[in-house]
Design a protein around this motif. Structure first.
Motif, PDB file in Angstrom:
ATOM      1  N   HIS A   1     -30.899  -1.285  26.872  1.00 25.96           N
ATOM      2  CA  HIS A   1     -32.300  -3.054  27.006  1.00 25.96           C
ATOM      3  C   HIS A   1     -32.012  -3.824  25.403  1.00 25.96           C
ATOM      4  CE1 HIS A   1     -34.227  -0.215  30.136  1.00 25.96           C
ATOM      5  NE2 HIS A   1     -33.393   0.713  29.802  1.00 25.96           N
ATOM      6  N   PRO A   2     -32.936  -4.689  25.172  1.00 26.34           N
ATOM      7  CA  PRO A   2     -32.722  -5.472  24.331  1.00 26.34           C
ATOM      8  C   PRO A   2     -33.513  -4.834  23.360  1.00 26.34           C
ATOM      9  CG  PRO A   2     -34.031  -6.381  25.814  1.00 26.34           C
ATOM     10  CD  PRO A   2     -33.081  -5.416  26.529  1.00 26.34           C
ATOM     11  N   GLY A   3     -34.064  -3.968  23.075  1.00 35.76           N
ATOM     12  CA  GLY A   3     -35.251  -3.980  22.070  1.00 35.76           C
ATOM     13  C   GLY A   3     -35.529  -2.081  22.414  1.00 35.76           C
ATOM     14  N   GLU A   4     -36.351  -1.164  21.845  1.00 37.64           N
ATOM     15  CA  GLU A   4     -36.542   0.541  22.091  1.00 37.64           C
ATOM     16  C   GLU A   4     -37.292   0.318  23.297  1.00 37.64           C
ATOM     17  OE1 GLU A   4     -35.387  -0.523  18.586  1.00 37.64           O
ATOM     18  OE2 GLU A   4     -36.989  -1.170  19.004  1.00 37.64           O
ATOM     19  N   GLU A   5     -36.500   1.757  24.034  1.00 41.43           N
ATOM     20  CA  GLU A   5     -37.312   2.070  24.778  1.00 41.43           C
ATOM     21  C   GLU A   5     -37.931   3.843  24.825  1.00 41.43           C
ATOM     22  OE1 GLU A   5     -36.245   3.433  29.985  1.00 41.43           O
ATOM     23  OE2 GLU A   5     -34.952   2.769  28.044  1.00 41.43           O
ATOM     24  N   ILE A   6     -39.511   4.090  24.877  1.00 41.87           N
ATOM     25  CA  ILE A   6     -40.268   4.969  24.599  1.00 41.87           C
ATOM     26  C   ILE A   6     -40.250   4.952  26.612  1.00 41.87           C
ATOM     27  CG2 ILE A   6     -42.236   5.547  23.856  1.00 41.87           C
ATOM     28  CD1 ILE A   6     -42.098   2.946  21.881  1.00 41.87           C
ATOM     29  N   ILE A   7     -39.988   6.327  26.799  1.00 40.38           N
ATOM     30  CA  ILE A   7     -40.216   7.594  27.894  1.00 40.38           C
ATOM     31  C   ILE A   7     -41.008   8.414  27.875  1.00 40.38           C
ATOM     32  CG2 ILE A   7     -38.913   8.706  29.961  1.00 40.38           C
ATOM     33  CD1 ILE A   7     -36.707   7.344  29.337  1.00 40.38           C
ATOM     34  N   TYR A   8     -42.223   7.920  28.728  1.00 39.24           N
ATOM     35  CA  TYR A   8     -42.910   9.464  28.966  1.00 39.24           C
ATOM     36  C   TYR A   8     -42.641   9.736  30.563  1.00 39.24           C
ATOM     37  CZ  TYR A   8     -46.678  12.248  30.506  1.00 39.24           C
ATOM     38  OH  TYR A   8     -47.828  13.305  30.004  1.00 39.24           O
ATOM     39  N   VAL A   9     -42.085  11.295  30.732  1.00 37.93           N
ATOM     40  CA  VAL A   9     -41.666  11.707  32.289  1.00 37.93           C
ATOM     41  C   VAL A   9     -43.325  12.010  32.675  1.00 37.93           C
ATOM     42  CG1 VAL A   9     -41.039  13.325  33.937  1.00 37.93           C
ATOM     43  CG2 VAL A   9     -39.809  12.737  32.123  1.00 37.93           C
ATOM     44  N   LEU A  10     -43.606  11.438  33.884  1.00 35.12           N
ATOM     45  CA  LEU A  10     -44.566  11.354  34.618  1.00 35.12           C
ATOM     46  C   LEU A  10     -44.558  12.579  35.466  1.00 35.12           C
ATOM     47  CD1 LEU A  10     -45.078   7.653  35.459  1.00 35.12           C
ATOM     48  CD2 LEU A  10     -46.472   9.749  33.843  1.00 35.12           C
ATOM     49  N   ALA A  11     -43.852  12.347  36.237  1.00 34.79           N
ATOM     50  CA  ALA A  11     -43.020  14.096  36.975  1.00 34.79           C
ATOM     51  C   ALA A  11     -41.846  13.737  37.460  1.00 34.79           C
ATOM     52  CB  ALA A  11     -43.948  13.126  38.585  1.00 34.79           C
ATOM     53  N   GLY A  12     -41.321  15.455  37.987  1.00 37.53           N
ATOM     54  CA  GLY A  12     -39.990  15.962  38.460  1.00 37.53           C
ATOM     55  C   GLY A  12     -39.347  16.818  37.198  1.00 37.53           C
ATOM     56  N   SER A  13     -38.605  16.239  37.356  1.00 34.65           N
ATOM     57  CA  SER A  13     -37.213  16.171  36.400  1.00 34.65           C
ATOM     58  C   SER A  13     -35.860  15.570  35.995  1.00 34.65           C
ATOM     59  CB  SER A  13     -36.239  18.124  36.870  1.00 34.65           C
ATOM     60  OG  SER A  13     -35.551  18.272  36.229  1.00 34.65           O
ATOM     61  N   LEU A  14     -36.271  15.448  35.392  1.00 35.05           N
ATOM     62  CA  LEU A  14     -34.633  13.677  34.861  1.00 35.05           C
ATOM     63  C   LEU A  14     -33.662  14.073  33.936  1.00 35.05           C
ATOM     64  CD1 LEU A  14     -37.731  10.911  34.848  1.00 35.05           C
ATOM     65  CD2 LEU A  14     -35.672  11.512  36.839  1.00 35.05           C
ATOM     66  N   GLU A  15     -32.848  13.973  34.384  1.00 33.29           N
ATOM     67  CA  GLU A  15     -31.415  14.429  33.317  1.00 33.29           C
ATOM     68  C   GLU A  15     -31.754  13.154  32.294  1.00 33.29           C
ATOM     69  OE1 GLU A  15     -28.304  17.485  33.168  1.00 33.29           O
ATOM     70  OE2 GLU A  15     -27.144  14.761  33.720  1.00 33.29           O
ATOM     71  N   TYR A  16     -31.585  13.015  31.818  1.00 30.23           N
ATOM     72  CA  TYR A  16     -30.444  11.434  30.183  1.00 30.23           C
ATOM     73  C   TYR A  16     -29.723  11.656  29.766  1.00 30.23           C
ATOM     74  CZ  TYR A  16     -35.619  10.136  31.780  1.00 30.23           C
ATOM     75  OH  TYR A  16     -37.163  10.009  32.061  1.00 30.23           O
ATOM     76  N   GLN A  17     -28.977  10.570  30.026  1.00 28.86           N
ATOM     77  CA  GLN A  17     -27.727  10.935  29.161  1.00 28.86           C
ATOM     78  C   GLN A  17     -27.206   9.322  28.128  1.00 28.86           C
ATOM     79  OE1 GLN A  17     -24.572  13.120  29.163  1.00 28.86           O
ATOM     80  NE2 GLN A  17     -24.352  11.591  26.861  1.00 28.86           N
ATOM     81  N   LEU A  18     -27.538  10.082  26.993  1.00 34.24           N
ATOM     82  CA  LEU A  18     -27.367   8.506  26.179  1.00 34.24           C
ATOM     83  C   LEU A  18     -25.787   8.556  25.552  1.00 34.24           C
ATOM     84  CD1 LEU A  18     -30.847   9.227  26.356  1.00 34.24           C
ATOM     85  CD2 LEU A  18     -31.228   8.178  23.706  1.00 34.24           C
ATOM     86  N   GLN A  19     -25.196   7.313  25.107  1.00 36.31           N
ATOM     87  CA  GLN A  19     -24.746   7.153  24.228  1.00 36.31           C
ATOM     88  C   GLN A  19     -23.765   8.152  23.209  1.00 36.31           C
ATOM     89  OE1 GLN A  19     -24.423   2.932  23.680  1.00 36.31           O
ATOM     90  NE2 GLN A  19     -21.260   3.776  23.699  1.00 36.31           N
ATOM     91  N   GLY A  20     -22.994   8.905  23.302  1.00 40.10           N
ATOM     92  CA  GLY A  20     -22.547   9.694  22.017  1.00 40.10           C
ATOM     93  C   GLY A  20     -23.742  10.272  22.123  1.00 40.10           C
ATOM     94  N   LYS A  21     -24.798  11.644  22.946  1.00 37.07           N
ATOM     95  CA  LYS A  21     -25.304  12.411  22.772  1.00 37.07           C
ATOM     96  C   LYS A  21     -24.756  13.202  24.315  1.00 37.07           C
ATOM     97  CE  LYS A  21     -28.456  10.609  19.915  1.00 37.07           C
ATOM     98  NZ  LYS A  21     -29.506  11.111  19.301  1.00 37.07           N
TER      99      LYS A  21
END
Length: 133
Positions: free
Chosen positions: A65-85
């Motif tokens: 994205h062309p700026g920051e993203e702030i995520i709040y998980v509402l339901a379920g289970s999500l696996e996030y993969q961020l570049q370099g982490k």
């Protein structure tokens, strides 16, 4: 009468031009619902909130994205993969910050639908999502 016909034809032409772009923004199993968009007090910047629903086993592909993203998980289970982490798995109530321009993906690793509230603080006029192959 003629002006009405011209307006109708123009509306159809615009809708036809926009529809293919909207279709590309959606991926099978990933459903985005735009909630709100507002200009910020910083000139040239805006805040956008989107609800993202991901079907079980589905991955939202690499993107940025062309700026920051702030995520709040509402339901379920999500696996996030961020570049370099290393990957991180979050459940309902957990939060994540994605810095501007960082390539990332999200996968529903649960057995039920998963949802997040994504808040973007981005430069106006740039595409909100850039898919990375």
């Amino acid at each position: 009468m003629k002006a009405t016909q011209i307006a109708a034809i123009m509306a159809l032409a615009i809708a036809s031009a926009i529809t293919p772009h909207l279709g590309r923004a959606q991926q099978a199993g990933v459903h985005r619902t735009d909630l709100q968009r507002h200009d910020l007090s910083m000139p040239g910047w805006e805040a956008i909130q989107v609800r993202v629903d991901i079907d079980p086993g589905v991955t939202a592909p690499n993107h940025r994205h062309p700026g920051e993203e702030i995520i709040y998980v509402l339901a379920g289970s999500l696996e996030y993969q961020l570049q370099g982490k290393p990957p991180v798995t979050l459940k309902a109530g957990d939060v994540l910050f994605v810095p501007a321009g960082v390539i990332h993906s999200a996968k529903n690793v649960g057995h039920d639908n998963a949802s997040e509230l994504a808040t973007y603080v981005v430069e106006k006029g740039k595409p909100l999502v850039e898919l990375i192959k």
